[in-house]
Design a protein around this motif. Structure first.
Motif, PDB file in Angstrom:
ATOM      1  N   ALA A   1       0.822  -1.221   0.000  1.00  0.00           N
ATOM      2  CA  ALA A   1       0.000   0.000   0.000  1.00  0.00           C
ATOM      3  C   ALA A   1       0.855   1.270   0.000  1.00  0.00           C
ATOM      4  O   ALA A   1       0.384   2.329  -0.410  1.00  0.00           O
ATOM      5  CB  ALA A   1      -0.949   0.011   1.195  1.00  0.00           C
TER       6      ALA A   1
ATOM      7  N   LEU B   1      -4.248   2.016  -3.876  1.00  0.00           N
ATOM      8  CA  LEU B   1      -4.423   0.914  -2.933  1.00  0.00           C
ATOM      9  C   LEU B   1      -4.546   1.506  -1.535  1.00  0.00           C
ATOM     10  O   LEU B   1      -3.591   2.091  -1.014  1.00  0.00           O
ATOM     11  CB  LEU B   1      -3.234  -0.051  -3.005  1.00  0.00           C
ATOM     12  CG  LEU B   1      -3.324  -1.315  -2.150  1.00  0.00           C
ATOM     13  CD1 LEU B   1      -4.533  -2.157  -2.541  1.00  0.00           C
ATOM     14  CD2 LEU B   1      -2.055  -2.136  -2.304  1.00  0.00           C
TER      15      LEU B   1
ATOM     16  N   CYS C   1      -3.227  -2.619   2.683  1.00  0.00           N
ATOM     17  CA  CYS C   1      -2.575  -3.903   2.455  1.00  0.00           C
ATOM     18  C   CYS C   1      -2.217  -4.424   3.839  1.00  0.00           C
ATOM     19  O   CYS C   1      -1.307  -3.903   4.487  1.00  0.00           O
ATOM     20  CB  CYS C   1      -1.329  -3.750   1.581  1.00  0.00           C
ATOM     21  SG  CYS C   1      -0.472  -5.320   1.286  1.00  0.00           S
TER      22      CYS C   1
ATOM     23  N   ARG D   1      -1.632 -11.610   2.092  1.00  0.00           N
ATOM     24  CA  ARG D   1      -1.989 -10.217   2.342  1.00  0.00           C
ATOM     25  C   ARG D   1      -3.380  -9.944   1.760  1.00  0.00           C
ATOM     26  O   ARG D   1      -3.797 -10.566   0.782  1.00  0.00           O
ATOM     27  CB  ARG D   1      -0.960  -9.261   1.732  1.00  0.00           C
ATOM     28  CG  ARG D   1      -0.861  -9.306   0.212  1.00  0.00           C
ATOM     29  CD  ARG D   1       0.292  -8.450  -0.302  1.00  0.00           C
ATOM     30  NE  ARG D   1       0.425  -8.540  -1.759  1.00  0.00           N
ATOM     31  CZ  ARG D   1       1.474  -8.123  -2.428  1.00  0.00           C
ATOM     32  NH1 ARG D   1       2.500  -7.570  -1.793  1.00  0.00           N
ATOM     33  NH2 ARG D   1       1.528  -8.226  -3.741  1.00  0.00           N
TER      34      ARG D   1
ATOM     35  N   CYS E   1      -5.481  -6.914   0.117  1.00  0.00           N
ATOM     36  CA  CYS E   1      -5.317  -5.616  -0.537  1.00  0.00           C
ATOM     37  C   CYS E   1      -6.687  -5.119  -0.963  1.00  0.00           C
ATOM     38  O   CYS E   1      -7.448  -5.853  -1.597  1.00  0.00           O
ATOM     39  CB  CYS E   1      -4.423  -5.754  -1.765  1.00  0.00           C
ATOM     40  SG  CYS E   1      -2.754  -6.319  -1.383  1.00  0.00           S
TER      41      CYS E   1
ATOM     42  N   TRP F   1     -11.112  -5.767  -3.932  1.00  0.00           N
ATOM     43  CA  TRP F   1     -10.189  -6.391  -2.993  1.00  0.00           C
ATOM     44  C   TRP F   1      -9.680  -7.721  -3.536  1.00  0.00           C
ATOM     45  O   TRP F   1     -10.325  -8.350  -4.371  1.00  0.00           O
ATOM     46  CB  TRP F   1     -10.837  -6.597  -1.622  1.00  0.00           C
ATOM     47  CG  TRP F   1     -11.989  -7.568  -1.644  1.00  0.00           C
ATOM     48  CD1 TRP F   1     -13.304  -7.273  -1.912  1.00  0.00           C
ATOM     49  CD2 TRP F   1     -11.944  -8.980  -1.420  1.00  0.00           C
ATOM     50  NE1 TRP F   1     -14.056  -8.424  -1.864  1.00  0.00           N
ATOM     51  CE2 TRP F   1     -13.256  -9.481  -1.563  1.00  0.00           C
ATOM     52  CE3 TRP F   1     -10.907  -9.871  -1.120  1.00  0.00           C
ATOM     53  CZ2 TRP F   1     -13.558 -10.834  -1.410  1.00  0.00           C
ATOM     54  CZ3 TRP F   1     -11.206 -11.228  -0.973  1.00  0.00           C
ATOM     55  CH2 TRP F   1     -12.528 -11.681  -1.110  1.00  0.00           C
TER      56      TRP F   1
END
Length: 181
Positions: free
Chosen positions: A50, A56, A59, A73, A75, A96
């Motif tokens: 991020a 973004l 994260c 992860r 995101c 996402w």
């Protein structure tokens, strides 16, 4: 009876998409000045995306240790070229994905990951990112493949990854310049 026809049509469309060859692409960003050894730590931080990827919003770790194969992860908050409300400042759908680190080799400055869940339609998505030394700096190479994505064209994905990589490279270079002060 209509819903059965719609379900059958949707199933047929999904099967048709899955039978097409995977889309493959590559994006590159050349950095003049920063060395591969300076850029690699930014990318090696798997949970830190991020900080670099445009739009973004988050994260966050889901499981595992950042940089260790198997870590995942989450995101979210990014825009894609096919978002219908691209001109609006507010998104109606939160995009996402959950991404799993498959392998990493710090000596070769390369890692690969896959998207294991999400709402953007990326099925069987696998990416490899590598920082390659050059005489005057380095090059970040992002290779990817994915099953055709409903509502997208291959050039949409190329644009999304390519433009995202360029912004990432600029931000990383800026972070290095800030450290040198």
């Amino acid at each position: 009876m209509e819903s059965a026809n719609i379900d059958h049509a949707t199933s047929h469309m999904n099967q048709k998409v899955q039978n097409q060859p995977k889309w493959q692409g590559q994006a590159c960003a050349d950095l003049a000045g920063p060395k591969a050894d300076q850029i690699w730590p930014f990318l090696e931080d798997f949970f830190g995306l991020a900080k670099w990827f445009p739009t973004l919003a988050t994260c966050t770790p889901v499981e595992g240790v950042s940089g260790q194969p198997g870590c995942i992860r989450y995101c979210a908050g990014f825009r894609t070229p096919v978002d219908r409300d691209i001109g609006n400042t507010e998104m109606t759908t939160l995009n996402w994905t959950k991404q799993k680190l498959l392998s990493i080799d710090p000596a070769a400055k390369i890692f690969s990951y896959s998207i294991v869940d999400g709402n953007v339609g990326f099925n069987s998505y696998v990416s490899t990112v590598q920082v390659v030394p050059k005489e005057d700096g380095c090059r970040i190479v992002w290779n990817y493949e994915v099953q055709p994505v409903d509502g997208w064209k291959p050039e949409d994905l190329d644009q999304f990854i390519g433009s995202g990589l360029w912004v990432m490279a600029e931000r990383m270079e800026g972070a290095l310049l800030g450290q040198a002060k």
